[in-house]
Scaffold this active site. Structure first.
Site, PDB file in Angstrom:
ATOM      1  CB  THR A   5      15.211  14.866 -17.957  1.00 19.27           C
ATOM      2  OG1 THR A   5      15.874  13.860 -17.872  1.00 19.27           O
ATOM      3  CG2 THR A   5      14.226  15.017 -16.953  1.00 19.27           C
ATOM      4  CE  LYS A  28      17.861  14.309 -22.086  1.00 16.29           C
ATOM      5  NZ  LYS A  28      19.160  13.986 -21.938  1.00 16.29           N
TER       6      LYS A  28
END
Ligand code: ATR
Length: 278
Positions: free
Chosen positions: A65, A69
């Site tokens: 997250t 990413k």
């Protein structure tokens, strides 16, 4: 860590509020998979080292997250087409020397819209608000549903234009727009901006929605977001991104474990947890 279990992590910074461990633990119980799933806080410049360390320890996969990413996209040795299109990776699977990178966010959104909310995307007119990573991640899965038209509108219109340059060659009419230049009515309006984080709403005309429109905010919370409150005033149907969160997790779980968990039960459970925390 017990050796009988396979291990997975969610990597982010910050990470303490991630609901992924709770979701994957429910999935594992449901499907009787022996695994553990933990949060991993990684320094912003420490992603590559953390991945090497996880592989050395025999960890089988990771969710990724913010803000990692793009790092995950770069470290992957193999990419699924949807991760390639998204330009970002939220799921890693470690297989020997191979690091498979996938992006399950977009398919999570589409499943929540089509399967859970019963929204028909085929032939529809879709407005996607925002042109950052969240928007980019969902474009290919939305196009795969064959809407009639997909308009991407952003406060900074140049970013919407740059984003759509990655998605030529589809059978769907594509257009980039400023908020002000939008016209007509849309069947589906998806908020992929981070405006809700600052408790604001993208500055678009209420005439773009009608009673038949469906308004989806990728953000979620105990209360309806400002965008959902605004869309409700136009009598549109609204939904927040909790279902997308659970569906993207289910796609990751299936990639890792080869079984599909029941997302409806986890949705009901997590929604009640959110309600209790408000
Ligand atoms: P993410 O990865 O969540 O998409 P991002 O890449 O920082 O995050 O992108 C944030 C998006 O939300 C952008 O499209 C941004 O618009 P700009 O490109 O014009 O900055 C949009 N955004 C953030 N706050 C907004 C607001 N108050 N109103 C409208 N759009 C907003």
């Amino acid at each position: 860590m017990s050796q009988a279990h396979d291990h997975y992590v969610v990597i982010g910074n910050p990470i303490e509020h991630s609901k992924s461990p709770a979701i994957h633990t429910q999935f594992a119980l449901q499907t009787q998979q022996a695994l553990s799933y933990e949060r991993l806080l990684v320094p912003v410049d420490g992603f590559e080292g953390a991945i090497k360390d996880l592989i050395a320890k025999g960890v089988r996969g990771a969710n990724v997250t913010l803000p990692f990413k793009l790092d995950a996209y770069q470290i992957a040795t193999d990419l699924t087409p949807r991760a390639h299109a998204a330009g970002a990776v939220n799921t890693l699977k470690f297989e020997g020397d191979k690091i498979l990178g996938d992006n399950t966010d977009g398919v999570g959104l589409v499943r929540d819209l089509v399967v859970n909310a019963g929204v028909s995307l085929q032939g529809s007119r879709i407005l996607l608000l925002g042109a950052g990573g969240a928007a980019r991640g969902v474009i290919l899965p939305l196009l795969s549903e064959l809407p009639a038209e997909l308009v991407v509108a952003n406060r900074t219109v140049q970013k919407a234009q740059d984003l759509l340059a990655h998605f030529h060659g589809h059978l769907v009419a594509l257009a980039a727009s400023s908020f002000e230049a939008l016209s007509g009515e849309f069947d589906v309006v998806i908020n992929a901006t981070s405006a809700s984080l600052s408790d604001s709403v993208p500055n678009i005309s209420s005439s773009l929605l009608n009673k038949q429109s469906f308004a989806y905010d990728m953000m979620y919370g105990a209360k309806p977001t400002r965008f959902m409150q605004w869309a409700s005033k136009q009598q549109s149907t609204v939904r927040d991104g909790l279902g997308m969160l659970i569906e993207q997790a289910a796609e990751s779980f299936e990639l890792w474990r080869g079984v599909r968990p029941d997302t409806a039960a986890v949705y009901t459970w997590l929604r009640s947890q959110l309600d209790q925390s408000s």
